[in-house]
Design an enzyme around this catalytic site. Structure first.
Site, PDB file in Angstrom:
ATOM      1  N   CYS A 101       4.467  -6.382   9.472  1.00 36.92           N
ATOM      2  CA  CYS A 101       4.101  -6.775  10.851  1.00 36.92           C
ATOM      3  C   CYS A 101       5.347  -7.092  11.667  1.00 36.92           C
ATOM      4  O   CYS A 101       5.421  -6.761  12.858  1.00 36.92           O
ATOM      5  CB  CYS A 101       3.181  -8.001  10.833  1.00 36.92           C
ATOM      6  SG  CYS A 101       1.645  -7.719   9.953  1.00 36.92           S
ATOM      7  N   ARG A 141      -4.547  -2.757  10.441  1.00 32.42           N
ATOM      8  CA  ARG A 141      -3.679  -2.339  11.562  1.00 32.42           C
ATOM      9  C   ARG A 141      -4.456  -1.336  12.413  1.00 32.42           C
ATOM     10  O   ARG A 141      -4.402  -0.134  12.175  1.00 32.42           O
ATOM     11  CB  ARG A 141      -2.386  -1.704  11.033  1.00 32.42           C
ATOM     12  CG  ARG A 141      -1.603  -2.645  10.159  1.00 32.42           C
ATOM     13  CD  ARG A 141      -0.320  -2.055   9.623  1.00 32.42           C
ATOM     14  NE  ARG A 141       0.123  -2.862   8.515  1.00 32.42           N
ATOM     15  CZ  ARG A 141       0.761  -4.035   8.640  1.00 32.42           C
ATOM     16  NH1 ARG A 141       1.080  -4.482   9.837  1.00 32.42           N
ATOM     17  NH2 ARG A 141       1.098  -4.745   7.581  1.00 32.42           N
TER      18      ARG A 141
HETATM   19  C1  BEZ Z   1       2.938  -7.195   5.978  1.00 28.27           C
HETATM   20  O1  BEZ Z   1       3.992  -7.110   5.375  1.00 28.27           O
HETATM   21  O2  BEZ Z   1       2.894  -7.169   7.204  1.00 28.27           O
HETATM   22  C2  BEZ Z   1       1.680  -7.320   5.202  1.00 28.27           C
HETATM   23  C3  BEZ Z   1       1.584  -6.664   3.995  1.00 28.27           C
HETATM   24  C4  BEZ Z   1       0.428  -6.779   3.266  1.00 28.27           C
HETATM   25  C5  BEZ Z   1      -0.625  -7.563   3.732  1.00 28.27           C
HETATM   26  C6  BEZ Z   1      -0.525  -8.193   4.949  1.00 28.27           C
HETATM   27  C7  BEZ Z   1       0.635  -8.068   5.700  1.00 28.27           C
END
Ligand code: BEZ
Length: 241
Positions: free
Chosen positions: A58, A141
């Site tokens: 993110c 997402r």
């Molecule tokens: C992230 O790195 O943004 C992420 C990865 C897995 C689950 C939720 C967020």
């Protein structure tokens, strides 16, 4: 159990689809309250969700969105983010990004577009951003591309582990605007300057004329598949407003 299934089904039935008006909501964001989509009428808007603040994928996405914000703005396209975290978490995360994170040539990145707090998940559920097979506590997402009349024109979903492709998000807005402005469609992997697809012949006469090469700027691969050139500069000048 049955009650749960029926609740999930009810929410799924309500998931917006391409061509639907964007469901309306009011929300608290890092840039104050917003009324969506009313206050975005007249602009394209990308409403996107992310799973959680202070997570690496993110963070890379927010830095990229913020860095490209001017390119989206040049297409009259605004950005609105959402996660099910709270406002103070959002503020702390965006401050950390600006003050501490250097990543792939990006640093001191200020996220100026609004980030919605959605602790109750009411917006996320309304937009089908909670997909329990992936996670029932985090939004996937999701990307909703909404036109100046508030109509959903494209929906893209990515799972939690996969960061979005921002070239593609820009290309989507460019292609939708080109299709609207020039009354054409855009073929696989189209980019501004590539040939566009002209509407399929609606009569035997037009089909015959096209195959006989009577429309000088049109190239036909068969009667139903014809393309024409639009100069890249003309496309960019038209869609950048
Ligand atoms: C992230 O790195 O943004 C992420 C990865 C897995 C689950 C939720 C967020």
């Amino acid at each position: 159990m049955e009650e749960n299934v029926s609740k999930v089904c009810q929410e799924m039935v309500q998931m917006p689809r391409i061509g639907d008006p964007a469901p309306a909501f009011k929300a608290v964001t890092t840039q104050g309250e917003i009324s969506f989509p009313e206050q975005y009428r007249g602009s394209w808007v990308i409403l996107f969700s992310h799973p959680a603040d202070f997570t690496p994928v993110c963070t890379s996405e927010f830095m990229t969105f913020a860095t490209l914000e001017n390119e989206f703005a040049a297409l009259n396209c605004k950005l609105v983010g959402l996660s099910v975290d709270g406002l103070y978490s959002h503020i702390a995360w965006l401050r950390t990004i600006k003050e501490k994170i250097q990543y792939r040539g990006m640093s001191n990145v200020e996220v100026k577009f609004p980030l919605i707090e959605d602790i109750t998940m009411s917006v996320a559920k309304r937009y089908g951003m909670i997909q329990p097979g992936e996670s029932s506590t985090k939004a996937v997402r999701a990307v909703f591309v909404i036109d100046p009349k508030g109509i959903i024109r494209t929906i893209v979903y990515y799972p939690l582990s996969l960061g979005r492709n921002f070239d593609e998000l820009l290309r989507i807005v460019q292609a939708l605007k080109t299709a609207d402005e020039f009354a054409v469609a855009t073929p696989a992997d189209w980019r501004p300057g590539d040939d566009v697809i002209v509407p399929t012949a609606g009569s035997c006469g037009v089909a015959k004329e096209r195959m006989e090469n009577k429309e000088s700027d049109v190239t036909c691969y068969d009667w139903f598949f014809c393309t024409k050139k639009i100069d890249q500069a003309k496309v960019l000048e038209t869609i950048r407003k």
